[in-house]
Design a protein around this motif. Structure first.
Motif, PDB file in Angstrom:
ATOM      1  N   ARG A 148       1.019  -1.044   0.023  1.00 25.14           N
ATOM      2  CA  ARG A 148      -0.012   0.009   0.060  1.00 25.14           C
ATOM      3  C   ARG A 148       0.836   1.211  -0.120  1.00 25.14           C
ATOM      4  N   LEU A 149       0.482   2.294  -0.671  1.00 20.45           N
ATOM      5  CA  LEU A 149       1.177   3.470  -0.551  1.00 20.45           C
ATOM      6  C   LEU A 149       0.867   4.121   0.600  1.00 20.45           C
ATOM      7  N   ASP A 150       1.798   4.923   1.089  1.00 25.85           N
ATOM      8  CA  ASP A 150       1.576   5.831   2.448  1.00 25.85           C
ATOM      9  C   ASP A 150       1.644   7.207   1.930  1.00 25.85           C
ATOM     10  N   ALA A 151       0.159   7.326   1.900  1.00 26.57           N
ATOM     11  CA  ALA A 151      -0.059   8.506   1.198  1.00 26.57           C
ATOM     12  C   ALA A 151      -1.462   9.001   1.893  1.00 26.57           C
ATOM     13  N   GLY A 152      -1.569  10.296   2.137  1.00 23.74           N
ATOM     14  CA  GLY A 152      -2.806  11.069   2.790  1.00 23.74           C
ATOM     15  C   GLY A 152      -2.368  12.570   2.580  1.00 23.74           C
ATOM     16  N   LEU A 153      -2.889  13.329   3.741  1.00 20.75           N
ATOM     17  CA  LEU A 153      -3.124  14.594   3.720  1.00 20.75           C
ATOM     18  C   LEU A 153      -2.078  15.270   5.031  1.00 20.75           C
ATOM     19  N   PHE A 154      -1.157  15.948   4.669  1.00 20.63           N
ATOM     20  CA  PHE A 154      -0.607  16.485   6.007  1.00 20.63           C
ATOM     21  C   PHE A 154      -1.543  18.020   6.409  1.00 20.63           C
ATOM     22  N   PHE A 155      -2.102  17.746   7.432  1.00 22.77           N
ATOM     23  CA  PHE A 155      -3.104  18.700   7.645  1.00 22.77           C
ATOM     24  C   PHE A 155      -2.413  19.837   8.493  1.00 22.77           C
ATOM     25  N   LEU A 156      -2.348  21.018   7.866  1.00 17.81           N
ATOM     26  CA  LEU A 156      -1.963  22.245   8.950  1.00 17.81           C
ATOM     27  C   LEU A 156      -3.345  23.312   8.959  1.00 17.81           C
ATOM     28  N   CYS A 157      -3.231  23.687  10.174  1.00 15.84           N
ATOM     29  CA  CYS A 157      -4.521  24.751  10.181  1.00 15.84           C
ATOM     30  C   CYS A 157      -4.047  25.756  11.405  1.00 15.84           C
ATOM     31  N   TYR A 158      -4.293  27.055  10.963  1.00 11.07           N
ATOM     32  CA  TYR A 158      -4.008  28.167  12.105  1.00 11.07           C
ATOM     33  C   TYR A 158      -5.269  28.618  12.674  1.00 11.07           C
ATOM     34  N   VAL A 159      -5.135  28.811  14.180  1.00 15.79           N
ATOM     35  CA  VAL A 159      -6.362  29.231  15.034  1.00 15.79           C
ATOM     36  C   VAL A 159      -5.793  30.058  16.005  1.00 15.79           C
ATOM     37  N   ARG A 160      -6.887  30.872  16.339  1.00 12.77           N
ATOM     38  CA  ARG A 160      -6.760  31.902  17.347  1.00 12.77           C
ATOM     39  C   ARG A 160      -6.910  31.188  18.738  1.00 12.77           C
ATOM     40  N   ASP A 161      -7.800  30.105  18.752  1.00 14.78           N
ATOM     41  CA  ASP A 161      -7.878  29.305  19.983  1.00 14.78           C
ATOM     42  C   ASP A 161      -8.140  27.763  19.719  1.00 14.78           C
ATOM     43  N   PRO A 162      -7.009  26.970  19.885  1.00 12.58           N
ATOM     44  CA  PRO A 162      -7.222  25.810  19.509  1.00 12.58           C
ATOM     45  C   PRO A 162      -8.140  25.001  20.588  1.00 12.58           C
ATOM     46  N   ALA A 163      -8.316  25.528  21.732  1.00 11.35           N
ATOM     47  CA  ALA A 163      -9.328  24.785  22.655  1.00 11.35           C
ATOM     48  C   ALA A 163     -10.719  24.797  22.014  1.00 11.35           C
ATOM     49  N   THR A 164     -11.197  25.868  21.432  1.00  9.83           N
ATOM     50  CA  THR A 164     -12.362  26.024  20.806  1.00  9.83           C
ATOM     51  C   THR A 164     -12.584  25.679  19.331  1.00  9.83           C
ATOM     52  N   GLN A 165     -11.550  25.957  18.619  1.00  9.97           N
ATOM     53  CA  GLN A 165     -11.704  25.811  17.191  1.00  9.97           C
ATOM     54  C   GLN A 165     -11.259  24.364  16.627  1.00  9.97           C
ATOM     55  N   TYR A 166     -10.193  23.735  17.288  1.00  5.57           N
ATOM     56  CA  TYR A 166      -9.659  22.683  16.818  1.00  5.57           C
ATOM     57  C   TYR A 166     -10.240  21.275  17.640  1.00  5.57           C
ATOM     58  N   ILE A 167      -9.960  21.319  18.975  1.00  7.80           N
ATOM     59  CA  ILE A 167     -10.047  20.221  19.839  1.00  7.80           C
ATOM     60  C   ILE A 167     -11.355  19.652  19.585  1.00  7.80           C
ATOM     61  N   PRO A 168     -12.602  20.478  19.872  1.00  6.15           N
ATOM     62  CA  PRO A 168     -13.876  20.027  19.703  1.00  6.15           C
ATOM     63  C   PRO A 168     -14.253  19.326  18.538  1.00  6.15           C
ATOM     64  N   LEU A 169     -13.776  20.010  17.498  1.00  8.21           N
ATOM     65  CA  LEU A 169     -14.011  19.740  15.987  1.00  8.21           C
ATOM     66  C   LEU A 169     -13.368  18.272  15.494  1.00  8.21           C
ATOM     67  N   GLN A 170     -12.183  18.256  16.021  1.00  7.08           N
ATOM     68  CA  GLN A 170     -11.468  16.875  15.797  1.00  7.08           C
ATOM     69  C   GLN A 170     -12.187  15.762  16.599  1.00  7.08           C
ATOM     70  N   ASN A 171     -12.674  15.884  17.770  1.00  8.08           N
ATOM     71  CA  ASN A 171     -13.127  15.037  18.740  1.00  8.08           C
ATOM     72  C   ASN A 171     -14.399  14.439  17.840  1.00  8.08           C
ATOM     73  N   THR A 172     -15.233  15.470  17.577  1.00  7.39           N
ATOM     74  CA  THR A 172     -16.685  15.167  16.797  1.00  7.39           C
ATOM     75  C   THR A 172     -16.195  14.412  15.421  1.00  7.39           C
ATOM     76  N   LEU A 173     -15.274  14.904  14.618  1.00  8.09           N
ATOM     77  CA  LEU A 173     -14.876  14.169  13.305  1.00  8.09           C
ATOM     78  C   LEU A 173     -14.325  12.847  13.586  1.00  8.09           C
ATOM     79  N   ALA A 174     -13.553  12.648  14.777  1.00  9.68           N
ATOM     80  CA  ALA A 174     -12.755  11.311  14.885  1.00  9.68           C
ATOM     81  C   ALA A 174     -14.044  10.311  15.460  1.00  9.68           C
ATOM     82  N   ARG A 175     -15.168  10.700  15.958  1.00 12.76           N
ATOM     83  CA  ARG A 175     -15.906  10.015  16.672  1.00 12.76           C
ATOM     84  C   ARG A 175     -16.966   9.623  15.771  1.00 12.76           C
ATOM     85  N   ASP A 176     -17.570  10.699  14.833  1.00 14.04           N
ATOM     86  CA  ASP A 176     -18.578  10.458  14.137  1.00 14.04           C
ATOM     87  C   ASP A 176     -18.719  10.444  12.832  1.00 14.04           C
TER      88      ASP A 176
END
Lengths: 429, 429
Positions: A359-387
């Motif tokens: 298998r190819l080792d391929a994908g997305l190197f995700f980078l994002c910039y946010v003002r507040d990781p605690a409200t902008q990234y962490i809850p979203l990633q919890n939702t995405l990873a779960r659902d």
């Protein structure tokens, strides 16, 4: 004009002025002065470049660990790196003498592989990780007591994380983006060379295709699922959204006094997300579009319209089933499902050979910039990873969070012992 | 014109002609017909593309192992791959329906990530390794008794080889080169998709900067030592040199009857050569130039002149010491030191993250095409590995040799059960 041409001019100047001028090229020269090479960005500005800058096509990202506990060593490294970054972003060699002009009995102060290339829109962006501020024992490093932002905490464990330690963290992150991969690799390589003895590469990642649009002047690229990616990104032409969602504001330190030095900066989240592309490629077009919530061809939401039409999650089809599955990526990632949270994404496609299992080792190197990781990234990633239906095809193998200091003040100069440097507000303000 | 535009036209045609035309796009269409997309090469010609074609900037190279011992399966795979390669080199999706036109309950016949990109000068070049012809027990595979060229033997162990099994060999090698890395990766990924169940990826390698010039229309690029590389390469504009040094000639089978099917083809050598760039970067400019035998700036031989001046190994300097060290790379690699042997080099710079010890995993993915590996590559590599001053900074970690069949006859078509295919002379002549 290539750096070779520039070097010829600089070299002639050095001969005419004598050896005492040999250290004088960059020092004392306002960093905001129009760059001599085409396709270049200045290092000065309220924010570092490489964030709201139109995303270039190629990436070399690296994180470094410091080998010193001496504050002066770190400041010296940051001064040296800033001066070299300033030069390389102008399309100049990393050092004043360049790769080939001598002295012959010393190593060249540039490695040379970009000698015939221009600046290629190079941007170099620096960030400081949690481990930059505190050792494993929680003790402050480099006299930075009280200066670690509360928001700069290690990311939590997310559902289904498959992180590899060798692709996580690092005291300092450096994101080099350019239109030419050789220019991006050259930048990281020369910063690593200049750090010898003070910091060493912890891990690094190449990306070859941008997956985000950070300016309305750019077309929307496709990720390795074959879908358009980044359609709803925050763009440089949305100054209010950048202030709201990307740049740390002076008032943010009211609740987080350790972040006062970070005003004008941002937080960078990196996630190396391997895609199980072989499985994806055997799923039906219907399944792919259901999972994504958009059509594969135009990128229009399944509720209708074109790529830039806002998705309408209320539209239903046969049997009153919503046209956009509530567990689709577009539904779960949409600001309306996340308290209005948005982020500036700046990821890249990657392919790192294969995994020994065909298998190819391929994908997305995700980078994002946010003002507040605690409200902008962490809850979203919890939702995405779960659902998120898409998560079945994703595996997060690398991760990190860094505080990205503001840019250099307009008119400032770099180099020498009094030049401006990235992180100066942290060490001196 | 992007493939999306093309797809629109093809899609409209399909609707007008009805479903029976759905398999008809490429079949029956002369492969040499002018390509519809810009920046594309035809798949037909005396030789495969991607050899004397002007070297593109990006590479995705992969080798595959066959999962079948059935001759018909292999021929079917080669037919399928050839038809898909023909399409992708034209800038079309790998399959006739493309990534997004349905049927919705089947996987798309293209993965979609190049949907908005043109052909980007894509070339796809196929070769057969020793293991394609013989199992580990020495028994012929696929009824190919007596058809393995005597020259297609595993490369010998060279001094200081540090080969990793996971980067060596493979029944079939596929070299995809393009101006856009996403196009090269897409080509390999779709060939892997089409091979599902018949062949799987053994290893793969990305390259981002060409290090060779294969046409006088190209400028000389630089390798990661910062030196110009490939100045003395065989170029497309030297037809006599290509016949002498690159293309297998019909008369070659007089002494090697198993190679009769290979006339018009070539042999491909791949070597993944890691450079110890951190050590190199700390060596003096004098040492770097002595080792290379050329100046770092212009690439001129140390005997004088400019980049394209022939090195003069007889010129001496102070103390009658030769200006070009006899153990330098240019001296040992020069045809005059190798019985006139030349090769067509087609390598790429690579950077594959870091090694966990603070060093970048970077170097040269060396590719060369020769008429006879036994006289053109093996003795030279023995000499270089033993004596070349440069070898101290090199570590060969991957390796392979493949026989590269000739091109498809002019006017031939691809696809279906009677299309021309790469390797047809091996299976049918």
């Amino acid at each position: 004009m290539s750096r070779r041409g520039l070097l010829g001019i600089a070299g002639a100047g050095l001969v005419a002025l004598g050896a005492s001028a040999a250290t004088g090229y960059a020092v004392g020269r306002p960093a905001a002065e129009p760059a001599p090479a085409s396709r270049s960005y200045p290092i000065t500005g309220a924010h570092q470049t490489g964030i709201s800058t139109p995303a270039q096509d190629r990436l070399h990202f690296a994180t470094f660990d410091l080998l010193t506990e001496d504050r002066d060593d770190v400041v010296e490294l940051l001064r040296t790196w800033t001066a070299a970054a300033d030069r390389m972003m102008r399309g100049l060699p990393a050092g004043e003498l360049g790769p080939s002009s001598g002295p012959y009995d010393a190593p060249p102060d540039d490695t040379g592989e970009t000698e015939d290339l221009d600046a290629s829109h190079l941007t170099i962006t620096f960030g400081f990780g949690p481990s930059f501020f505190e050792g494993a024992d929680g003790a402050a490093r480099f006299g930075l007591d009280g200066r670690k932002p509360a928001l700069l905490a290690d990311l939590p464990h997310f559902p289904a994380d498959a992180l590899e330690d060798a692709r996580c963290g690092g005291d300092i992150a450096v994101q080099a983006c350019a239109d030419d991969p050789q220019v991006a690799v050259h930048a990281i390589r020369n910063l690593a060379r200049l750090a010898f003895g003070t910091a060493s590469v912890r891990w690094s990642q190449l990306g070859y295709g941008r997956t985000s649009t950070t300016s309305t002047s750019q077309s929307t690229p496709r990720n390795l699922f074959g879908f358009k990616d980044g359609t709803a990104n925050i763009k440089a032409e949305e100054p209010a959204a950048l202030e709201d969602h990307v740049w740390v504001q002076p008032e943010d330190s009211a609740s987080d006094p350790g972040a006062a030095w970070l005003a004008g900066g941002s937080y960078l989240v990196a996630r190396r997300i391997r895609m199980t592309i072989e499985t994806w490629d055997r799923s039906s077009l219907r399944e792919q579009e259901t999972i994504t919530g958009r059509t594969k061809g135009s990128g229009a939401p399944l509720s209708g319209g074109d790529e830039h039409t806002e998705p309408d999650f209320t539209v239903t089809g046969r049997g009153d089933v919503p046209l956009i599955d509530p567990a689709s990526h577009v539904a779960l990632a949409h600001p309306s499902a996340n308290g209005g949270a948005r982020m500036l994404r700046r990821g890249y496609n990657y392919t790192d050979g294969s995994d020994g299992l065909g298998r190819l080792d391929a994908g997305l190197f995700f980078l994002c910039y946010v003002r507040d990781p605690a409200t902008q990234y962490i809850p979203l990633q919890n939702t995405l990873a779960r659902d998120d239906l898409l998560s079945e095809y994703l595996r997060h193998t690398g991760s990190g969070l860094w505080a990205v200091p503001p840019g250099l003040p307009a008119g400032s100069t770099t180099g020498g012992t009094d030049g401006a440097y990235v992180g100066q507000t942290l060490f001196e303000a």
